[in-house]
Design a protein around this motif. Structure first.
Motif, PDB file in Angstrom:
ATOM      1  N   THR A  65       0.808  -1.216   0.000  1.00 20.90           N
ATOM      2  CA  THR A  65       0.000   0.000   0.000  1.00 20.90           C
ATOM      3  C   THR A  65       0.843   1.268   0.000  1.00 20.90           C
ATOM      4  O   THR A  65       0.303   2.375   0.035  1.00 20.90           O
ATOM      5  N   GLY A  66       2.170   1.114  -0.027  1.00 26.32           N
ATOM      6  CA  GLY A  66       3.041   2.272  -0.114  1.00 26.32           C
ATOM      7  C   GLY A  66       3.366   2.934   1.204  1.00 26.32           C
ATOM      8  O   GLY A  66       4.010   3.979   1.238  1.00 26.32           O
ATOM      9  N   ARG A  67       2.967   2.343   2.325  1.00 24.16           N
ATOM     10  CA  ARG A  67       3.293   2.933   3.623  1.00 24.16           C
ATOM     11  C   ARG A  67       4.765   2.751   3.968  1.00 24.16           C
ATOM     12  O   ARG A  67       5.316   3.503   4.761  1.00 24.16           O
ATOM     13  N   THR A  68       5.392   1.717   3.387  1.00 23.21           N
ATOM     14  CA  THR A  68       6.838   1.541   3.536  1.00 23.21           C
ATOM     15  C   THR A  68       7.447   1.342   2.149  1.00 23.21           C
ATOM     16  O   THR A  68       6.761   0.975   1.192  1.00 23.21           O
ATOM     17  N   ASP A  69       8.747   1.579   2.050  1.00 15.74           N
ATOM     18  CA  ASP A  69       9.452   1.458   0.776  1.00 15.74           C
ATOM     19  C   ASP A  69      10.201   0.140   0.646  1.00 15.74           C
ATOM     20  O   ASP A  69      10.470  -0.313  -0.468  1.00 15.74           O
ATOM     21  N   MET A  70      10.569  -0.436   1.772  1.00 11.05           N
ATOM     22  CA  MET A  70      11.363  -1.664   1.758  1.00 11.05           C
ATOM     23  C   MET A  70      11.037  -2.455   3.012  1.00 11.05           C
ATOM     24  O   MET A  70      10.743  -1.875   4.063  1.00 11.05           O
ATOM     25  N   ALA A  71      11.060  -3.784   2.915  1.00  7.64           N
ATOM     26  CA  ALA A  71      10.728  -4.612   4.071  1.00  7.64           C
ATOM     27  C   ALA A  71      11.684  -5.790   4.178  1.00  7.64           C
ATOM     28  O   ALA A  71      12.077  -6.385   3.170  1.00  7.64           O
ATOM     29  N   PHE A  72      12.056  -6.105   5.409  1.00  7.15           N
ATOM     30  CA  PHE A  72      12.824  -7.304   5.730  1.00  7.15           C
ATOM     31  C   PHE A  72      11.840  -8.265   6.377  1.00  7.15           C
ATOM     32  O   PHE A  72      11.431  -8.056   7.520  1.00  7.15           O
ATOM     33  N   ALA A  73      11.445  -9.312   5.654  1.00  7.39           N
ATOM     34  CA  ALA A  73      10.323 -10.134   6.083  1.00  7.39           C
ATOM     35  C   ALA A  73      10.672 -11.610   6.153  1.00  7.39           C
ATOM     36  O   ALA A  73      11.492 -12.110   5.375  1.00  7.39           O
ATOM     37  N   ALA A  74      10.016 -12.299   7.073  1.00  7.90           N
ATOM     38  CA  ALA A  74      10.211 -13.739   7.233  1.00  7.90           C
ATOM     39  C   ALA A  74       9.269 -14.509   6.325  1.00  7.90           C
ATOM     40  O   ALA A  74       8.197 -14.028   5.959  1.00  7.90           O
ATOM     41  N   GLY A  75       9.698 -15.733   5.994  1.00  8.95           N
ATOM     42  CA  GLY A  75       8.854 -16.612   5.208  1.00  8.95           C
ATOM     43  C   GLY A  75       8.924 -16.311   3.724  1.00  8.95           C
ATOM     44  O   GLY A  75       9.532 -15.328   3.301  1.00  8.95           O
ATOM     45  N   PRO A  76       8.294 -17.126   2.909  1.00  7.64           N
ATOM     46  CA  PRO A  76       8.277 -16.857   1.468  1.00  7.64           C
ATOM     47  C   PRO A  76       7.494 -15.587   1.169  1.00  7.64           C
ATOM     48  O   PRO A  76       6.421 -15.359   1.706  1.00  7.64           O
ATOM     49  N   VAL A  77       8.078 -14.734   0.344  1.00  6.55           N
ATOM     50  CA  VAL A  77       7.424 -13.487  -0.059  1.00  6.55           C
ATOM     51  C   VAL A  77       7.231 -13.553  -1.572  1.00  6.55           C
ATOM     52  O   VAL A  77       8.166 -13.339  -2.334  1.00  6.55           O
TER      53      VAL A  77
END
Length: 300
Positions: free
Chosen positions: A142-154
């Protein structure tokens, strides 16, 4: 057509509306208000002499003229950004970058990454938000963040992702609780897991079923650090990401439980939107892709 009265911010606003889908999301990304975004688009339509948006009830979409303008102007703005960076370098880059991360990344690779980024781009402001993976991905889309470090398959067609390594999971408890657990008192020992929308929760459910631990013993917490503190205070058994408990294991405050089912590691990825082509974001994504989430900066 009053092309001499069209400013870069008119076109930049149009591109962010197209990328994020709504005026409100574009306003948040540009650190302005929705009325200001609406005013810019009215000005742009008036000065071009054509309608760029089609109103469908409460919804809105680009007209063919609007889509053509986005397609034609996006590479021009990207080339302009690169030209400006070429003259001043990334050290002169400015703006605000919003980064979302889970607790595991925040406790391992993120601090060193942020420090290096600030050294290379001192004028770029950062807004960092720690959350669970499901929320991180939604905020990114939704554009609230520009980049994410996330767990699990993305996996999402709107996202560009890069793996940054696995994180091992371990069954841990305080020495006192581990001893009681091993002596057959497992039925009465509380079991702790992250909340149900965390990838670790799925691993926990599978492991509990394999270990034949009573489901009634399961307790949920949405904060891994709190779970670690509960385990250290002899409050139960949990499955923890190894980078976050490395120091506690080294001190003997938490010990691994023997005879428990093996746990598959959690894979981590860094992600950004495919439509984001700003040089600063692409540079940060490239640097983030070289990280390894299980590494912890010990130079503190």
């Amino acid at each position: 057509m009053s092309i001499n009265r069209i400013a870069i911010y008119h076109l930049e606003t149009l591109l962010w509306i197209d990328r994020l889908g709504t005026f409100s999301a574009a306003a948040e990304r540009l650190n302005t208000t929705q009325p200001a975004v609406s005013a810019r688009m009215r000005e742009l339509e008036q000065r071009l002499g054509s309608s760029l948006f089609r109103r469908d009830g409460r919804g809105m979409s680009l007209t063919p003229a609007g889509r053509k303008l986005v397609r034609d102007c996006e590479p021009l703005l990207r080339d302009m950004e690169q030209a400006l960076l070429g003259s001043g370098g990334f050290a002169e880059a400015s703006g605000v970058v919003r980064i979302g991360a889970g607790e595991i990344a925040a406790a391992s690779c993120l601090p060193a990454f942020v420090a290096a980024m600030k050294a290379d781009m001192p004028h770029v402001g950062l807004e960092i938000e720690i959350d669970l993976t499901a929320n991180l991905i939604q905020q990114l889309l939704t554009g609230r963040t520009d980049m994410a470090f996330a767990a699990g398959p993305v996996a999402h067609p709107a996202l560009r992702t890069s793996p940054i390594g696995p994180v091992a999971l371990v069954w841990l408890a305080s020495p006192r609780v581990a001893s009681a657990f091993g002596d057959g008192g497992g039925a009465s020992v509380p079991i702790w897991s992250l909340a149900s929308h965390s990838p670790i929760h799925g691993r926990m459910r599978e492991a509990i079923a394999a270990a034949r631990v009573a489901q009634k013993s399961l307790n949920l917490c949405n904060n891994a650090r709190m779970m670690i503190d509960i385990a250290k205070a002899h409050g139960g058994v949990g499955i923890f990401p190894e980078p976050m408990v490395r120091a506690e294991m080294a001190r003997g405050a938490l010990v691994e439980l023997a005879g428990m089912p093996a746990l598959a590691p959690i894979e981590f990825h860094v992600a950004m939107r495919v439509v984001d082509t700003e040089p600063v974001l692409l540079r940060l994504f490239d640097e983030a892709s070289r990280l390894r989430v299980a590494q912890i900066d010990t130079g503190q």
